[in-house]
Enzyme design. Structure first.
Site, PDB file in Angstrom:
ATOM      1  N   ASN A   1     -10.090  -0.612   0.388  1.00  0.00           N
ATOM      2  CA  ASN A   1      -8.629  -0.453   0.344  1.00  0.00           C
ATOM      3  C   ASN A   1      -8.140  -0.948  -1.021  1.00  0.00           C
ATOM      4  O   ASN A   1      -8.127  -2.142  -1.290  1.00  0.00           O
ATOM      5  CB  ASN A   1      -8.014  -1.275   1.486  1.00  0.00           C
ATOM      6  CG  ASN A   1      -6.492  -1.262   1.468  1.00  0.00           C
ATOM      7  OD1 ASN A   1      -5.872  -0.742   0.547  1.00  0.00           O
ATOM      8  ND2 ASN A   1      -5.891  -1.845   2.497  1.00  0.00           N
TER       9      ASN A   1
ATOM     10  N   HIS B   1      -3.256   6.877   2.797  1.00  0.00           N
ATOM     11  CA  HIS B   1      -3.663   5.590   2.221  1.00  0.00           C
ATOM     12  C   HIS B   1      -4.974   5.175   2.877  1.00  0.00           C
ATOM     13  O   HIS B   1      -5.131   5.253   4.090  1.00  0.00           O
ATOM     14  CB  HIS B   1      -2.575   4.533   2.464  1.00  0.00           C
ATOM     15  CG  HIS B   1      -3.074   3.157   2.190  1.00  0.00           C
ATOM     16  ND1 HIS B   1      -3.699   2.823   1.002  1.00  0.00           N
ATOM     17  CD2 HIS B   1      -3.086   2.029   2.949  1.00  0.00           C
ATOM     18  CE1 HIS B   1      -4.055   1.558   1.046  1.00  0.00           C
ATOM     19  NE2 HIS B   1      -3.704   1.056   2.221  1.00  0.00           N
TER      20      HIS B   1
ATOM     21  N   CYS C   1       0.815  -1.229   0.000  1.00  0.00           N
ATOM     22  CA  CYS C   1       0.000   0.000   0.000  1.00  0.00           C
ATOM     23  C   CYS C   1       0.847   1.277   0.000  1.00  0.00           C
ATOM     24  O   CYS C   1       0.346   2.354  -0.294  1.00  0.00           O
ATOM     25  CB  CYS C   1      -0.935   0.009   1.197  1.00  0.00           C
ATOM     26  SG  CYS C   1      -1.991  -1.421   1.233  1.00  0.00           S
TER      27      CYS C   1
HETATM   28  N1  ACO Z   1     -17.610  -9.119  10.100  1.00  0.00           N
HETATM   29  C1  ACO Z   1     -17.975  -9.342  11.370  1.00  0.00           C
HETATM   30  N2  ACO Z   1     -17.101  -9.585  12.361  1.00  0.00           N
HETATM   31  C2  ACO Z   1     -15.783  -9.580  12.040  1.00  0.00           C
HETATM   32  C3  ACO Z   1     -15.335  -9.361  10.722  1.00  0.00           C
HETATM   33  C4  ACO Z   1     -16.298  -9.127   9.732  1.00  0.00           C
HETATM   34  N3  ACO Z   1     -15.970  -8.900   8.455  1.00  0.00           N
HETATM   35  N4  ACO Z   1     -13.985  -9.411  10.711  1.00  0.00           N
HETATM   36  C5  ACO Z   1     -13.591  -9.655  11.969  1.00  0.00           C
HETATM   37  N5  ACO Z   1     -14.674  -9.768  12.775  1.00  0.00           N
HETATM   38  C6  ACO Z   1     -14.733 -10.051  14.214  1.00  0.00           C
HETATM   39  C7  ACO Z   1     -13.504 -10.758  14.703  1.00  0.00           C
HETATM   40  O1  ACO Z   1     -13.612 -12.147  14.488  1.00  0.00           O
HETATM   41  C8  ACO Z   1     -13.510 -10.404  16.160  1.00  0.00           C
HETATM   42  O2  ACO Z   1     -14.442 -11.226  16.823  1.00  0.00           O
HETATM   43  P1  ACO Z   1     -14.118 -11.806  18.294  1.00  0.00           P
HETATM   44  O3  ACO Z   1     -13.970 -10.587  19.162  1.00  0.00           O
HETATM   45  O4  ACO Z   1     -15.312 -12.631  18.579  1.00  0.00           O
HETATM   46  O5  ACO Z   1     -12.838 -12.561  18.129  1.00  0.00           O
HETATM   47  C9  ACO Z   1     -14.082  -8.982  16.180  1.00  0.00           C
HETATM   48  O6  ACO Z   1     -14.731  -8.815  14.907  1.00  0.00           O
HETATM   49  C10 ACO Z   1     -13.024  -7.904  16.339  1.00  0.00           C
HETATM   50  O7  ACO Z   1     -11.928  -8.206  15.474  1.00  0.00           O
HETATM   51  P2  ACO Z   1     -10.671  -7.286  15.373  1.00  0.00           P
HETATM   52  O8  ACO Z   1      -9.708  -7.893  14.374  1.00  0.00           O
HETATM   53  O9  ACO Z   1     -10.172  -6.952  16.737  1.00  0.00           O
HETATM   54  O10 ACO Z   1     -11.361  -5.990  14.735  1.00  0.00           O
HETATM   55  P3  ACO Z   1     -10.731  -4.589  14.458  1.00  0.00           P
HETATM   56  O11 ACO Z   1     -11.542  -3.547  15.099  1.00  0.00           O
HETATM   57  O12 ACO Z   1      -9.253  -4.571  14.672  1.00  0.00           O
HETATM   58  O13 ACO Z   1     -10.976  -4.419  12.883  1.00  0.00           O
HETATM   59  C11 ACO Z   1      -9.714  -4.591  10.833  1.00  0.00           C
HETATM   60  C12 ACO Z   1     -10.395  -5.353  11.987  1.00  0.00           C
HETATM   61  C13 ACO Z   1     -10.785  -3.835  10.096  1.00  0.00           C
HETATM   62  C14 ACO Z   1      -9.045  -5.599   9.905  1.00  0.00           C
HETATM   63  C15 ACO Z   1      -8.651  -3.605  11.404  1.00  0.00           C
HETATM   64  O14 ACO Z   1      -7.863  -4.279  12.354  1.00  0.00           O
HETATM   65  C16 ACO Z   1      -7.754  -2.996  10.373  1.00  0.00           C
HETATM   66  O15 ACO Z   1      -8.178  -2.200   9.556  1.00  0.00           O
HETATM   67  N6  ACO Z   1      -6.443  -3.296  10.417  1.00  0.00           N
HETATM   68  C17 ACO Z   1      -5.424  -2.650   9.607  1.00  0.00           C
HETATM   69  C18 ACO Z   1      -5.482  -3.022   8.182  1.00  0.00           C
HETATM   70  C19 ACO Z   1      -4.355  -2.334   7.443  1.00  0.00           C
HETATM   71  O16 ACO Z   1      -4.050  -1.190   7.650  1.00  0.00           O
HETATM   72  N7  ACO Z   1      -3.674  -3.055   6.560  1.00  0.00           N
HETATM   73  C20 ACO Z   1      -2.517  -2.472   5.914  1.00  0.00           C
HETATM   74  C21 ACO Z   1      -2.760  -2.116   4.535  1.00  0.00           C
HETATM   75  S1  ACO Z   1      -3.273  -3.463   3.530  1.00  0.00           S
HETATM   76  C22 ACO Z   1      -1.985  -3.832   2.382  1.00  0.00           C
HETATM   77  O17 ACO Z   1      -0.870  -3.407   2.482  1.00  0.00           O
HETATM   78  C23 ACO Z   1      -2.353  -4.802   1.244  1.00  0.00           C
END
Ligand code: ACO
Length: 327
Positions: A284, A254, A113
């Site tokens: 994204n 980004h 990214c």
């Molecule tokens: N729908 C419903 N529930 C979900 C989903 C979904 N799509 N995805 C995860 N959950 C659940 C999880 O299983 C978890 O449940 P649990 O508490 O029962 O275990 C709960 O939601 C919370 O999960 P977290 O992973 O803690 O959620 P978070 O608030 O961190 O959001 C996310 C997840 C959106 C992926 C976030 O962490 C994020 O954006 N991370 C950074 C991504 C990023 O910047 N990537 C870099 C760029 S990408 C690249 O370079 C290609």
């Protein structure tokens, strides 16, 4: 010494819109969860047979038109992508062929990214050292092709698209790419990767069965590091130019997660009005997210000669980067 300025921008996203409601039908998720946790409402997905260079070529043509140049004017095409058409030839070579940039050299760079700012930095060096005059910088990805559509942790996040910035040489010292700062930390590679399909773990029946040729991500850990890395890299860009947040007109981040962007904005006390968001409609789009956002702002007339823009990105590698531009 010459400097590089952005003479034209372009972007392209595939026609097919996939809403959160459509995803509710294929994985255990809800529109409400996706919107509140990420800011995404829908994304664009390339159709079968539509590859990264198709999107990139459309964005490149649009940037050429915007700059009033022809494809044969290009000296170099740099494509930032983690979803190349194939291992080789490079996606850049495919773009060159599609747009007819007969004089241009072409290559790809891989910084996930952060790729667009990495590519911009490389192009800036080529112009500053006098080797090239006109460089097409592309950020293009079709993450839908490497997404595990059975994994709710990742499949709700990504979309496809391409963005382009045409860099030209100028002797005008008041405008152009003022700075780029690039960072990597390979010790954090496992947070975000595609484990199989390369030389480390060549594709086999077993890797296919274990779905190891798709993106895997430790989202929560990545989130925290992203907020800090983006904040630090913006601060470096500001102090390098000796300017404050108030003096910057636009911060283009980004678009990985609206909550990441909001956290960075709060830490740096940047008003929301200076932080454009395109994640809601595109998700994204990896290396494409910054140039797509830049192109939309440019076409909406929100960027004028003299506008001061700070860009910052974060992604797999881990990599992160920032850049300051005077339009
Ligand atoms: N729908 C419903 N529930 C979900 C989903 C979904 N799509 N995805 C995860 N959950 C659940 C999880 O299983 C978890 O449940 P649990 O508490 O029962 O275990 C709960 O939601 C919370 O999960 P977290 O992973 O803690 O959620 P978070 O608030 O961190 O959001 C996310 C997840 C959106 C992926 C976030 O962490 C994020 O954006 N991370 C950074 C991504 C990023 O910047 N990537 C870099 C760029 S990408 C690249 O370079 C290609």
């Amino acid at each position: 010494m010459k400097s590089a300025y952005i003479a034209g921008t372009g972007s392209f996203v595939p026609e097919e819109v996939v809403s959160n409601f459509a995803l509710e039908k294929i994985v255990d998720t809800t529109d409400e969860w996706i919107r509140t946790r990420t800011g995404i409402s829908e994304r664009r997905v390339a159709r079968q047979g539509e590859c990264t260079s198709d999107l990139a070529a459309r964005a490149a043509r649009s940037a050429l038109e915007n700059a009033g140049l022809e494809a044969r004017d290009l000296d170099l095409i740099i494509t930032a992508t983690v979803t190349p058409d194939m291992f080789f030839p490079s996606t850049g070579c495919m773009v060159q062929r599609k747009i007819g940039a007969t004089r241009a050299a072409a290559f790809d760079i891989s910084a996930a990214c952060s790729g667009f700012i990495y590519a911009l930095s490389i192009a800036d060096q080529f112009i500053k050292n006098g080797q090239y005059e006109n460089i097409m910088v592309l950020g293009a990805d079709t993450l839908s092709k490497i997404t595990d559509w059975t994994d709710r942790n990742t499949c709700v996040l990504f979309g496809d698209g391409a963005g382009a910035a045409l860099l030209r040489a100028t002797t005008d010292k008041d405008r152009g790419i003022l700075s780029t700062h690039l960072y990597s930390d390979g010790t954090l590679a496992e947070l975000l990767q595609i484990p199989a399909g390369g030389s480390f773990m060549p594709a086999s029946e077993e890797t296919l069965k274990k779905r190891l040729h798709y993106i895997t991500m430790k989202g929560n850990e990545t989130f925290k590091i992203a907020v800090k890395a983006l904040t630090d890299s913006v601060q470096t860009a500001l102090s390098h130019q000796g300017v404050s947040c108030e003096q910057v007109d636009l911060f283009i981040f980004h678009q990985a997660n609206a909550r990441i962007i909001q956290s960075v904005g709060e830490r740096l006390s940047i008003p929301e009005s200076k932080i454009p968001l395109t994640i809601g409609k595109y998700g994204n789009t990896s290396a494409a997210s910054i140039p797509i956002t830049l192109d939309e702002l440019n076409r909406e007339g929100k960027i004028q000669r003299g506008t001061l823009i700070c860009m910052a990105a974060f992604g797999g590698g881990l990599t992160w980067a920032s850049s300051m531009i005077r339009w």
